[in-house]
Scaffold this motif. Structure first.
Motif, PDB file in Angstrom:
ATOM      1  N   VAL A  34      68.756  53.331  46.323  1.00  0.00           N
ATOM      2  CA  VAL A  34      68.261  52.703  47.544  1.00  0.00           C
ATOM      3  C   VAL A  34      68.536  51.203  47.545  1.00  0.00           C
ATOM      4  N   ALA A  35      69.079  50.732  48.658  1.00  0.00           N
ATOM      5  CA  ALA A  35      69.215  49.288  48.878  1.00  0.00           C
ATOM      6  C   ALA A  35      67.977  48.743  49.569  1.00  0.00           C
ATOM      7  N   ALA A  36      67.502  49.472  50.582  1.00  0.00           N
ATOM      8  CA  ALA A  36      66.309  49.043  51.311  1.00  0.00           C
ATOM      9  C   ALA A  36      65.693  50.237  52.011  1.00  0.00           C
ATOM     10  N   ALA A  37      64.413  50.099  52.322  1.00  0.00           N
ATOM     11  CA  ALA A  37      63.672  51.115  53.077  1.00  0.00           C
ATOM     12  C   ALA A  37      63.060  50.460  54.303  1.00  0.00           C
ATOM     13  N   GLY A  38      63.049  51.179  55.414  1.00  0.00           N
ATOM     14  CA  GLY A  38      62.395  50.687  56.613  1.00  0.00           C
ATOM     15  C   GLY A  38      60.896  50.922  56.544  1.00  0.00           C
ATOM     16  N   VAL A  39      60.139  50.011  57.151  1.00  0.00           N
ATOM     17  CA  VAL A  39      58.687  50.135  57.244  1.00  0.00           C
ATOM     18  C   VAL A  39      58.347  50.527  58.682  1.00  0.00           C
ATOM     19  N   ASN A  40      57.603  51.616  58.840  1.00  0.00           N
ATOM     20  CA  ASN A  40      57.260  52.134  60.165  1.00  0.00           C
ATOM     21  C   ASN A  40      55.757  52.312  60.292  1.00  0.00           C
ATOM     22  N   ASN A  41      55.293  52.376  61.538  1.00  0.00           N
ATOM     23  CA  ASN A  41      53.856  52.589  61.768  1.00  0.00           C
ATOM     24  C   ASN A  41      53.368  53.869  61.115  1.00  0.00           C
ATOM     25  N   ALA A  42      54.243  54.867  61.032  1.00  0.00           N
ATOM     26  CA  ALA A  42      53.859  56.115  60.367  1.00  0.00           C
ATOM     27  C   ALA A  42      53.449  55.883  58.924  1.00  0.00           C
ATOM     28  N   ASP A  43      54.078  54.914  58.260  1.00  0.00           N
ATOM     29  CA  ASP A  43      53.726  54.606  56.880  1.00  0.00           C
ATOM     30  C   ASP A  43      52.305  54.053  56.785  1.00  0.00           C
ATOM     31  N   LEU A  44      51.928  53.231  57.767  1.00  0.00           N
ATOM     32  CA  LEU A  44      50.574  52.681  57.785  1.00  0.00           C
ATOM     33  C   LEU A  44      49.554  53.789  57.989  1.00  0.00           C
ATOM     34  N   LEU A  45      49.890  54.729  58.875  1.00  0.00           N
ATOM     35  CA  LEU A  45      48.978  55.848  59.118  1.00  0.00           C
ATOM     36  C   LEU A  45      48.857  56.729  57.878  1.00  0.00           C
ATOM     37  N   GLN A  46      49.972  56.957  57.184  1.00  0.00           N
ATOM     38  CA  GLN A  46      49.917  57.750  55.958  1.00  0.00           C
ATOM     39  C   GLN A  46      49.043  57.070  54.915  1.00  0.00           C
ATOM     40  N   ARG A  47      49.212  55.764  54.765  1.00  0.00           N
ATOM     41  CA  ARG A  47      48.402  55.017  53.796  1.00  0.00           C
ATOM     42  C   ARG A  47      46.910  55.145  54.095  1.00  0.00           C
ATOM     43  N   GLN A  48      46.554  55.216  55.360  1.00  0.00           N
ATOM     44  CA  GLN A  48      45.154  55.319  55.774  1.00  0.00           C
ATOM     45  C   GLN A  48      44.626  56.748  55.698  1.00  0.00           C
ATOM     46  N   GLY A  49      45.498  57.711  55.389  1.00  0.00           N
ATOM     47  CA  GLY A  49      45.088  59.094  55.276  1.00  0.00           C
ATOM     48  C   GLY A  49      45.166  59.878  56.570  1.00  0.00           C
ATOM     49  N   HIS A  50      45.843  59.315  57.598  1.00  0.00           N
ATOM     50  CA  HIS A  50      45.881  59.954  58.914  1.00  0.00           C
ATOM     51  C   HIS A  50      47.181  60.695  59.204  1.00  0.00           C
ATOM     52  N   TYR A  51      48.191  60.576  58.337  1.00  0.00           N
ATOM     53  CA  TYR A  51      49.497  61.164  58.653  1.00  0.00           C
ATOM     54  C   TYR A  51      50.134  61.685  57.368  1.00  0.00           C
ATOM     55  N   PRO A  52      49.631  62.788  56.840  1.00  0.00           N
ATOM     56  CA  PRO A  52      50.147  63.301  55.569  1.00  0.00           C
ATOM     57  C   PRO A  52      51.590  63.774  55.713  1.00  0.00           C
ATOM     58  N   PRO A  53      52.360  63.732  54.619  1.00  0.00           N
ATOM     59  CA  PRO A  53      53.737  64.212  54.676  1.00  0.00           C
ATOM     60  C   PRO A  53      53.778  65.717  54.901  1.00  0.00           C
ATOM     61  N   PRO A  54      54.849  66.221  55.480  1.00  0.00           N
ATOM     62  CA  PRO A  54      54.976  67.672  55.667  1.00  0.00           C
ATOM     63  C   PRO A  54      54.955  68.388  54.315  1.00  0.00           C
ATOM     64  N   PRO A  55      54.471  69.623  54.296  1.00  0.00           N
ATOM     65  CA  PRO A  55      54.425  70.376  53.037  1.00  0.00           C
ATOM     66  C   PRO A  55      55.800  70.455  52.381  1.00  0.00           C
ATOM     67  N   GLY A  56      55.807  70.287  51.054  1.00  0.00           N
ATOM     68  CA  GLY A  56      57.041  70.410  50.302  1.00  0.00           C
ATOM     69  C   GLY A  56      57.905  69.170  50.269  1.00  0.00           C
ATOM     70  N   THR A  57      57.439  68.072  50.877  1.00  0.00           N
ATOM     71  CA  THR A  57      58.220  66.839  50.874  1.00  0.00           C
ATOM     72  C   THR A  57      57.556  65.802  49.975  1.00  0.00           C
ATOM     73  N   SER A  58      58.240  64.685  49.781  1.00  0.00           N
ATOM     74  CA  SER A  58      57.739  63.650  48.894  1.00  0.00           C
ATOM     75  C   SER A  58      56.411  63.087  49.395  1.00  0.00           C
ATOM     76  N   GLU A  59      55.516  62.811  48.457  1.00  0.00           N
ATOM     77  CA  GLU A  59      54.239  62.174  48.793  1.00  0.00           C
ATOM     78  C   GLU A  59      54.384  60.664  48.973  1.00  0.00           C
ATOM     79  N   LEU A  60      55.524  60.109  48.622  1.00  0.00           N
ATOM     80  CA  LEU A  60      55.730  58.672  48.755  1.00  0.00           C
ATOM     81  C   LEU A  60      55.969  58.306  50.218  1.00  0.00           C
ATOM     82  N   PRO A  61      55.530  57.123  50.638  1.00  0.00           N
ATOM     83  CA  PRO A  61      55.831  56.686  52.010  1.00  0.00           C
ATOM     84  C   PRO A  61      57.299  56.302  52.137  1.00  0.00           C
ATOM     85  N   GLY A  62      57.755  56.168  53.372  1.00  0.00           N
ATOM     86  CA  GLY A  62      59.116  55.720  53.629  1.00  0.00           C
ATOM     87  C   GLY A  62      59.960  56.774  54.300  1.00  0.00           C
ATOM     88  N   LEU A  63      60.294  56.558  55.584  1.00  0.00           N
ATOM     89  CA  LEU A  63      60.973  57.566  56.394  1.00  0.00           C
ATOM     90  C   LEU A  63      62.445  57.263  56.627  1.00  0.00           C
TER      91      LEU A  63
END
Length: 325
Positions: A34-63
């Protein structure tokens, strides 16, 4: 690898730089340095516990990420080690290594800075899937973009102008309205001091706009429908003002309008692959010729993910925030 983990739902300080095992690409996947990752509002929601990743995908933020392919999984034939790519992810971008489906990769042009390319996948796929594939936006039409300086809004303005669409955009305050004009919007409305419905009707001789890209949602529903032209389309990609609103069916029917609401992250792989392929065909030529470019507010080190989230939440960001790996 180094990665940002979320220790528990909470404020920005729950984002922690951690050493983790390197991921391994599976069937049809690639491993990206990785060179860089974008920061999106979805990441903020995930951090707050409101937007969990889809089943079977990485638990780390970053879309979304940009970088160089360092390994191939089975049955990957279109790409090779060393290719410069940008990738759409369901998660896992806040890291020095990320796994992505090969079908969700976009080639980074030689003359485009690899770090800056991380600003493109999420915005390009969201905007085109809504305005190109669903709304059918075409040259000569008029588009209203709410939030013309946001990550999605700025890209929508640039892409629509490259397509030959007349763009009306809203933004708040002198700094953001000036930036929206710089992106090429034909008309910029300061929503803090002006009524966007009145201005839209003034600017379209009372007809309205053919399509609207909306991130406000509930509070704007009736006003958006009022601003639409007959047979117009309202594309809702976020609902910052709340989860529900009353739908004025009479107005909807008189306008013969259509409304779509979409998310991107949890779509099936086949749907996301089709969107990425459509973006590569319809949007990427504008990236190649420079008419659509990444709009970057700030690039911060990966370890500064908490500060990136604070800046994102402030509402002062123009374009995209990136985390350099």
């Amino acid at each position: 690898m180094r990665a940002i983990t979320i220790s528990r739902p909470g404020d920005e300080d729950v984002l922690t730089l951690t050493e983790m095992p390197n991921p391994v690409p599976g069937h049809g996947e690639v491993l990206i340095e990785v060179a860089a990752a974008g920061v999106n509002n979805a990441d903020l929601l995930q951090r707050q516990g409101h937007y969990p990743p889809p089943p079977g995908t990485s638990e780390l933020p970053g879309l979304e990420v940009s970088g160089v392919i360092s390994a191939l999984g089975d049955d990957v034939t279109e790409w090779k080690v060393g290719d410069r790519v940008a990738a759409l992810l369901a998660g896992g971008g806040y890291a020095t290594l990320a796994v992505a489906p090969a079908s969700q990769l976009l080639p980074v042009p030689d003359d485009l800075d690899l770090v800056s390319a991380a600003a493109l996948p999420e915005a390009a796929c969201t905007v085109y899937s809504n305005l190109g594939l669903i709304a059918g936006l075409r040259p000569g039409q008029t588009l209203l973009v709410h939030g013309g300086t946001g990550g999605m809004g700025s890209h929508a303005v640039l892409w629509a102008k490259a397509l030959g669409v007349r763009v009306i955009a809203t933004a708040g305050g002198d700094r953001k309205t000036a930036a929206t004009r710089e992106f090429g919007a034909d008309v910029v409305i300061d929503y803090r001091t002006e009524d966007f419905v009145e201005r839209v009707h003034e600017e379209t001789d009372g007809v309205g706009v053919d399509a609207i890209l909306d991130v406000v949602g509930a509070d704007y529903l009736e006003r958006n429908l009022t601003a639409l032209a007959p047979n117009g389309h309202l594309a809702v990609i976020a609902s910052a003002s709340g989860p529900s609103a009353q739908l004025p069916f009479g107005l909807l029917m008189r306008k013969r309008a259509t409304i779509s609401g979409t998310t991107l992250r949890a779509r099936p792989l086949a749907e996301k692959a089709a969107i990425v392929a459509a973006v590569r065909e319809a949007v990427w030529p504008f990236v190649l010729d420079g008419r659509v470019r990444p709009v970057i507010d700030t690039v911060l080190p990966l370890a500064d993910a908490p500060e990136a989230h604070r800046r994102m939440a402030s509402g002062a960001v123009i374009g995209k925030l990136l985390l350099r790996a």
